[in-house]
Design a protein around this motif. Structure first.
Motif, PDB file in Angstrom:
ATOM      1  N   THR A  36       0.538  -1.651  -0.027  1.00 13.46           N
ATOM      2  CA  THR A  36      -0.008   0.467   0.213  1.00 13.46           C
ATOM      3  C   THR A  36       0.983   1.001   0.580  1.00 13.46           C
ATOM      4  OG1 THR A  36       0.178  -0.219   2.607  1.00 13.46           O
ATOM      5  CG2 THR A  36      -1.883  -1.019   1.570  1.00 13.46           C
ATOM      6  N   ASP A  51      -4.837   7.987  -5.019  1.00 18.91           N
ATOM      7  CA  ASP A  51      -4.000   6.274  -4.959  1.00 18.91           C
ATOM      8  C   ASP A  51      -5.232   6.387  -2.859  1.00 18.91           C
ATOM      9  OD1 ASP A  51      -3.391   9.298  -3.770  1.00 18.91           O
ATOM     10  OD2 ASP A  51      -1.561   9.199  -3.474  1.00 18.91           O
ATOM     11  N   ILE A  52      -4.850   4.895  -2.641  1.00 14.49           N
ATOM     12  CA  ILE A  52      -5.387   4.733  -2.008  1.00 14.49           C
ATOM     13  C   ILE A  52      -5.146   5.200   0.034  1.00 14.49           C
ATOM     14  CG2 ILE A  52      -6.390   2.886  -3.247  1.00 14.49           C
ATOM     15  CD1 ILE A  52      -4.832   0.997  -1.695  1.00 14.49           C
ATOM     16  N   THR A  90       0.276   3.389  -4.408  1.00 17.64           N
ATOM     17  CA  THR A  90      -1.162   2.715  -4.511  1.00 17.64           C
ATOM     18  C   THR A  90      -2.260   2.872  -5.412  1.00 17.64           C
ATOM     19  OG1 THR A  90      -0.352   0.944  -2.894  1.00 17.64           O
ATOM     20  CG2 THR A  90      -2.469   0.526  -3.663  1.00 17.64           C
ATOM     21  N   LYS A 115      -5.543   3.607  -7.297  1.00 18.98           N
ATOM     22  CA  LYS A 115      -7.068   2.691  -7.430  1.00 18.98           C
ATOM     23  C   LYS A 115      -7.693   2.460  -9.561  1.00 18.98           C
ATOM     24  CE  LYS A 115     -10.550   3.987  -5.544  1.00 18.98           C
ATOM     25  NZ  LYS A 115     -11.573   4.501  -4.567  1.00 18.98           N
ATOM     26  N   TYR A 116      -7.796   1.589  -9.726  1.00 18.05           N
ATOM     27  CA  TYR A 116      -8.421   1.347 -11.693  1.00 18.05           C
ATOM     28  C   TYR A 116      -8.984   2.468 -10.898  1.00 18.05           C
ATOM     29  CZ  TYR A 116      -5.738  -3.234 -12.179  1.00 18.05           C
ATOM     30  OH  TYR A 116      -5.262  -4.088 -11.831  1.00 18.05           O
ATOM     31  N   GLY A 126      -1.508  -4.168  -7.733  1.00 19.69           N
ATOM     32  CA  GLY A 126      -1.559  -4.096  -6.466  1.00 19.69           C
ATOM     33  C   GLY A 126      -1.853  -5.175  -5.644  1.00 19.69           C
ATOM     34  N   THR A 186      -5.652  -1.998  -7.521  1.00 24.14           N
ATOM     35  CA  THR A 186      -5.020  -1.196  -7.840  1.00 24.14           C
ATOM     36  C   THR A 186      -3.423  -1.735  -8.240  1.00 24.14           C
ATOM     37  OG1 THR A 186      -4.238  -2.622  -5.225  1.00 24.14           O
ATOM     38  CG2 THR A 186      -5.193  -0.667  -5.150  1.00 24.14           C
ATOM     39  N   ARG A 192       0.900  -0.199  -8.817  1.00 26.42           N
ATOM     40  CA  ARG A 192       1.662  -0.099  -7.821  1.00 26.42           C
ATOM     41  C   ARG A 192       2.892   1.288  -8.763  1.00 26.42           C
ATOM     42  NH1 ARG A 192       3.091  -4.201  -3.746  1.00 26.42           N
ATOM     43  NH2 ARG A 192       2.724  -5.311  -5.267  1.00 26.42           N
TER      44      ARG A 192
END
Length: 376
Positions: A146, A290-291, A303, A305-306, A331, A338, A340
């Motif tokens: 992450t 990102d997450i 990381t 997100k699609y 990810g 996800t 990276r």
């Protein structure tokens, strides 16, 4: 010799310099020769210096293999009979430590935390206070799945308060993000040559407290190959690895260490930060999300997100970029899809700017809406 340069944005192995690659081309040598043992002795000391360890208190022990081998070594070697290990688990790589315990049937407590949050230190203390048989505490510095940065100094302080030894997986921070083994309350940390050192896969190492390594000689022997004291003792008495070392890989690591000290800890970390910031700038410009909250990211990977776009295909984007010399990586989060982008290796801000030109083209070619669309 012309070697094609690829920009690896995966979490390791990392992009290397040509001088590190070419350091593997050496005359054949038996690894039992004094010349080779002398080189490894200097390497062991230099590996401790990177984390500012006192050589009278800390040592490094080399093993063949990827980072997982030294996770295995630390966990199986440092747990006394009848005691437990607490694993502070907020991601895939901490979960790997849990799985190692399960394979060895080691008594453990898996303190699972949300993957996008820092561990609750009050709960960590409650566990330590309520389970006085915990003698090892384990966490991951940068959860590479992450990009979250765990508060190792604070966790280590709690571990020591309750008489436990503190082990930290620094595989994805060592030789990048500055670490002070004493100030950060770390008893043992571990890493691999192919990440922060920007060398080759196949060499990993444990850096730890000499007194505690010697003490572990009395603990149960759970592995023949992956035993920390046995390998330490063999180095100390013979200057050699117990079993055949990866000779050419070690020459590459020696060159990488020289280049690390030449660049300098602060300059190297600032370069990685510049790469990290360039990644964020490029993602922001395209509209990617990102997450992990920015203030708890480690500065070494993002990381992403699609998109919610029917034309999105990670494989197609990956292949387009790969064919043009850039590698992106899927990810490792089960909750959402996800990919990276990491700031490791011998790369610069300019490389990232070049990458985003290619990524923009990949999105356009695949009819993915720009700016990136998310339903929520």
């Amino acid at each position: 010799m012309q070697i094609k340069r690829n920009i690896l944005l995966n979490p390791g192995p990392a992009t290397t310099t040509d001088t590190v690659k070419m350091a593997q081309v050496v005359p054949d040598i038996c690894p039992r020769e004094k010349e080779f043992a002398s080189m490894m002795k200097q390497m062991r000391e230099d590996l401790v210096r990177i984390v500012h360890g006192n050589l009278n208190k800390y040592t490094s022990v080399l093993f063949c293999g990827s980072g997982t081998v030294v996770m295995d070594v630390c966990i199986n070697s440092l747990l006394p009979e009848g005691k437990r290990i607490l694993i502070i688990n907020n991601g895939t790589y901490s979960m790997r430590a849990v799985e190692i315990c399960e394979y060895y049937n080691l008594p453990s407590i898996n303190f699972e935390c949300p993957i996008d949050e820092l561990p609750d230190l009050d709960k960590v203390e409650q566990i330590l206070k309520g389970n006085r048989d915990i003698t090892l505490v384990y966490t991951t510095h940068n959860e590479t799945g992450t990009g979250i940065l765990n508060p190792v100094r604070e966790i280590g302080s709690l571990a020591h308060k309750y008489g436990a030894v503190f082990i930290v997986d620094t595989i994805s921070t060592y030789a990048m993000r500055p670490i002070d083994i004493e100030k950060d309350n770390i008893d043992f940390c571990m890493a691999s040559a192919q990440k922060g050192l920007m060398a080759m896969t196949g060499l990993s190492f444990v850096i730890g407290n000499i007194e505690l390594i010697r003490k572990s000689a009395a603990y149960p022997k759970r592995s023949y190959y992956c035993n920390l004291f046995m390998q330490y003792h063999f180095f100390e008495t013979t200057g050699q690895m117990h079993f055949t070392p990866p000779v050419q890989t070690i020459y590459a690591a020696r060159q990488a260490l020289d280049e690390y000290f030449r660049e300098g800890e602060e300059a190297k970390w600032n370069r990685h930060l510049e790469v990290f910031e360039a990644i964020h700038a490029g993602l922001d410009k395209l509209g990617f999300k990102d997450i992990i909250k920015r203030d708890i990211q480690a500065g070494l990977g993002v990381t992403v997100k699609y998109p919610d776009d029917e034309n999105w295909s990670f494989e197609k984007i990956h292949d387009y970029c790969y064919e043009r010399g850039f590698t992106i990586y899927p990810g490792k989060t089960s909750a959402q899809n996800t990919f990276r982008l990491c700031a490791l290796g011998a790369i610069t801000k300019d490389d990232i700017e070049d990458f985003f030109v290619v990524l923009y083209e990949a999105l356009k070619v695949n009819n993915i809406k720009i700016p990136i669309h998310y339903d929520a």
